[in-house]
Design an enzyme around this catalytic site. Structure first.
Site, PDB file in Angstrom:
ATOM      1  CG  HIS A  42      -1.958   1.130   1.265  1.00  0.00           C
ATOM      2  ND1 HIS A  42      -2.984   0.936   0.573  1.00  0.00           N
ATOM      3  CD2 HIS A  42      -2.121   2.359   2.013  1.00  0.00           C
ATOM      4  CE1 HIS A  42      -3.760   2.310   0.626  1.00  0.00           C
ATOM      5  NE2 HIS A  42      -3.263   3.085   1.524  1.00  0.00           N
TER       6      HIS A  42
ATOM      7  CG  HIS B 127      -1.777   7.018  -0.766  1.00  0.00           C
ATOM      8  ND1 HIS B 127      -2.915   6.586  -1.426  1.00  0.00           N
ATOM      9  CD2 HIS B 127      -1.929   6.411   0.485  1.00  0.00           C
ATOM     10  CE1 HIS B 127      -3.749   5.901  -0.727  1.00  0.00           C
ATOM     11  NE2 HIS B 127      -3.129   5.780   0.423  1.00  0.00           N
TER      12      HIS B 127
ATOM     13  NE  ARG C 278     -10.091  13.794   4.274  1.00  0.00           N
ATOM     14  CZ  ARG C 278     -11.358  13.298   4.093  1.00  0.00           C
ATOM     15  NH1 ARG C 278     -11.409  12.131   3.600  1.00  0.00           N
ATOM     16  NH2 ARG C 278     -12.253  14.249   4.319  1.00  0.00           N
TER      17      ARG C 278
ATOM     18  CE1 TYR D 209      -5.936  10.783  -2.851  1.00  0.00           C
ATOM     19  CE2 TYR D 209      -4.982   8.707  -2.398  1.00  0.00           C
ATOM     20  CZ  TYR D 209      -5.095  10.014  -2.132  1.00  0.00           C
ATOM     21  OH  TYR D 209      -4.650  10.668  -0.812  1.00  0.00           O
TER      22      TYR D 209
ATOM     23  NE  ARG E 169     -13.272   7.396   5.317  1.00  0.00           N
ATOM     24  CZ  ARG E 169     -12.054   7.831   4.778  1.00  0.00           C
ATOM     25  NH1 ARG E 169     -11.963   8.959   4.218  1.00  0.00           N
ATOM     26  NH2 ARG E 169     -11.179   7.130   5.029  1.00  0.00           N
TER      27      ARG E 169
ATOM     28  CG  HIS F 133      -7.857   3.584   2.318  1.00  0.00           C
ATOM     29  ND1 HIS F 133      -8.035   4.601   1.412  1.00  0.00           N
ATOM     30  CD2 HIS F 133      -6.770   3.361   2.609  1.00  0.00           C
ATOM     31  CE1 HIS F 133      -6.835   5.000   0.935  1.00  0.00           C
ATOM     32  NE2 HIS F 133      -5.959   4.448   1.705  1.00  0.00           N
TER      33      HIS F 133
ATOM     34  CD  GLU G  18      -6.230   5.391   8.019  1.00  0.00           C
ATOM     35  OE1 GLU G  18      -6.812   5.609   6.844  1.00  0.00           O
ATOM     36  OE2 GLU G  18      -5.125   5.713   8.004  1.00  0.00           O
TER      37      GLU G  18
ATOM     38  CG  HIS H 257      -5.608   1.759   7.338  1.00  0.00           C
ATOM     39  ND1 HIS H 257      -4.120   1.675   7.386  1.00  0.00           N
ATOM     40  CD2 HIS H 257      -5.987   2.602   6.306  1.00  0.00           C
ATOM     41  CE1 HIS H 257      -3.590   2.896   6.453  1.00  0.00           C
ATOM     42  NE2 HIS H 257      -4.798   3.089   5.601  1.00  0.00           N
TER      43      HIS H 257
ATOM     44  CG  ASP I 205      -0.854   4.576   4.112  1.00  0.00           C
ATOM     45  OD1 ASP I 205      -1.045   5.296   3.057  1.00  0.00           O
ATOM     46  OD2 ASP I 205      -1.679   4.494   5.045  1.00  0.00           O
TER      47      ASP I 205
HETATM   48  C1  NGQ Z   1      -5.414   8.567   1.497  1.00  0.00           C
HETATM   49  N1  NGQ Z   1      -4.540   7.827   3.593  1.00  0.00           N
HETATM   50  O1  NGQ Z   1      -6.342   8.192   0.675  1.00  0.00           O
HETATM   51  O2  NGQ Z   1      -4.425   9.003   1.115  1.00  0.00           O
HETATM   52  C2  NGQ Z   1      -5.544   8.302   2.811  1.00  0.00           C
HETATM   53  C3  NGQ Z   1      -6.277   9.664   3.604  1.00  0.00           C
HETATM   54  C4  NGQ Z   1      -8.598   9.448   3.307  1.00  0.00           C
HETATM   55  C5  NGQ Z   1      -4.521   7.221   4.413  1.00  0.00           C
HETATM   56  N2  NGQ Z   1      -5.717   6.541   5.064  1.00  0.00           N
HETATM   57  C6  NGQ Z   1      -7.389   9.987   2.961  1.00  0.00           C
HETATM   58  N3  NGQ Z   1      -3.530   6.732   5.414  1.00  0.00           N
HETATM   59  O3  NGQ Z   1      -8.656   8.352   3.918  1.00  0.00           O
HETATM   60  O4  NGQ Z   1      -9.690  10.066   3.102  1.00  0.00           O
HETATM   61 ZN    ZN Z   2      -3.957   4.592   2.167  1.00  0.00          ZN
END
Ligand code: NGQ
Ligand code: ZN
Length: 452
Positions: free
Chosen positions: A56, A58, A82, A121, A210, A232, A235, A269, A320
């Site tokens: 995983h 990004h 975020r 993404y 979500r 995800h 988390e 997670h 991550d």
């Molecule tokens: C992400 N990262 O998509 O980069 C997510 C944060 C979210 C982590 N969860 C954004 N570590 O989950 O909305």
């Molecule tokens: Zn992630």
């Protein structure tokens, strides 16, 4: 292309072996000969172990590592992080993304990861409009993999909403958004983008519960009958509460009840599970995608590791947010989280006499191999020749056998890495990627552009 290697020490499926001849054809292991003669083979000194998949990442977030560690006005949390992350990605061009990804992939190779599932993404231009090539950003990720030699599983992300119950997405999320129809075209574009990479794989990743609705989730799954599926889930505590408010069920419970979660799936997670969810996830055959360093950095919580392991659950590790990139470091923090929360030692091992380093490594290797859906996981015929070679002369490597993995995971960390090979090709020597100067230069120029 054929190569013949001579490994001084190697971890084979049957255990530790010395003087191992390795025949490699087109990047894959064709034959393994323990007790071989060195003549006619390229000697690889040290301790060879199968490379660990990073399940995983990004990649672009590597560029903001260390830039979100200043206290804000009040209540710093995952959600305020975020916001910082959204501001950062709002500035990135395709060139920037490629330069940052190449730098991150290089560090992953230097840090003991030989394959990667990129949970991708950041699709569209800064105003949310698709690029002329819908899969432009996917092509940049593929280019970074080609530049560095990283083994790639590309997971284009389906992201359509801003929260549970089809809440509209915010401005900070506009670079991510697609309806199912455009997303499926993008995934097709991603398949084309990786076509030139050796043994690369494309899967899909609904971002989170979500970011989808039950209907759109079903639609993209139905259109993608094969390949890995990552998501995800659970988390943050707020995410669990919001899911219960929306559906009456906890997120992992909801997902297991509404999708055919099986060995194709990787749940990233899955931090907040009750006992029934932990047991059900283990039974499903899915892989839990644990990212201990990022989960600590973001204040997520601690995965119920001991219970999950006792039930035979599969897991792997991922870097991550890429705030720090180290394969042994992820395994170490996974174990230390369990120790801190349970006030016990040697938690993630089952039997008396079992090395925790070995157990963590074997489990994350199997789980990461499943989650990346690549031919990996062992120094054995059929597997890609992805090797991490530890320096036998490192002062922490004086013992032997599984103690080597304990020293790698708990003591020396990535400093013990001498050489890394992917598909039989040496990419890292003396702990440094052979393309480091050029890749680091491009990264520094991108970071200067972004800061300007
Ligand atoms: C992400 N990262 O998509 O980069 C997510 C944060 C979210 C982590 N969860 C954004 N570590 O989950 O909305
Ligand atoms: Zn992630």
């Amino acid at each position: 292309m054929r190569r013949s290697l001579f490994l001084e020490h190697a971890l084979l499926p049957s255990g530790w072996a010395m003087d191992v001849g390795l025949d490699i054809e087109d990047g894959a292991i064709a034959a393994v000969h323990p007790g071989a003669a060195p003549a006619g083979r390229e000697r690889i000194p040290g301790i060879a172990i199968p490379g660990l998949p990073n399940l995983h990442s990004h990649a672009f977030q590597r560029g903001m590592a260390g830039l979100a560690e200043t206290r804000g006005p009040s209540g710093d949390s995952f959600w305020t992080w975020r916001q910082v992350m959204y501001r950062f990605l709002g500035r990135l061009s395709p060139e920037d993304v490629q330069a940052i990804a190449a730098f991150a992939f290089m560090e992953m190779l230097e840090g003991g990861f030989t394959a990667l599932a990129e949970f991708h993404y950041l699709h569209h231009d800064v105003d949310g409009r698709p690029y002329a090539d819908l899969a432009e950003m996917s092509a940049r990720i593929a280019a970074a993999a080609a530049e560095t030699g990283m083994g790639l599983t590309l997971l284009p992300v389906f992201y359509a909403y801003g929260g549970f119950g089809a809440q509209p997405a915010g401005e900070g999320q506009r670079r991510f958004l697609n309806d199912p129809e455009r997303f499926l075209r993008l995934a097709e574009g991603a398949r084309k983008a990786i076509a030139g990479l050796p043994d690369a794989v494309v899967g899909i990743a609904p971002h989170s519960l979500r970011a989808v609705t039950p209907g759109t989730l079903t639609e993209v799954l139905a259109a993608t009958p094969a390949g890995p599926v990552h998501i995800h889930v659970a988390e943050q505590v707020k995410e669990v509460e919001d899911c219960i408010a929306w559906s009456g069920r906890r997120p992992v419970d909801w997902l297991l009840g509404h999708a055919a979660v099986d060995g194709r799936w990787c749940l990233i997670h899955a931090t907040h599970m009750d006992g029934a969810e932990t047991a059900a996830l283990a039974r499903s055959g899915a892989v839990a995608g644990l990212c201990p360093i990022t989960e600590a950095n973001l204040g997520d919580g601690i995965f119920p590791g001991a219970d999950y392991l006792a039930r035979g659950g599969r897991f792997g590790v991922g870097s991550d947010s890429n705030v720090e990139i180290t394969a042994p470091g992820e395994l170490r923090l996974l174990e230390y989280g369990q120790r801190l929360s349970r006030r016990a030692r040697n938690v993630m091992a089952a039997a008396e006499g079992e090395s925790v380093g070995r157990r963590l490594y074997d489990a994350a290797l199997a789980g990461g191999t499943a989650a990346t859906a690549r031919r990996l996981g062992a120094i054995a015929p059929g597997s890609r020749a992805d090797l991490v070679v530890l320096d036998a002369g490192h002062p922490d490597m004086a013992a032997a056998g599984d103690r080597w993995l304990d020293a790698y995971v708990f003591v020396a960390g990535r400093a013990a890495i001498d050489r890394v090979l992917v598909g039989g090709r040496t990419l890292v020597e003396g702990g440094r990627h052979l393309g480091r100067a050029a890749i680091a230069g491009a990264y520094a120029r991108a970071m200067a552009r972004i800061a300007a």
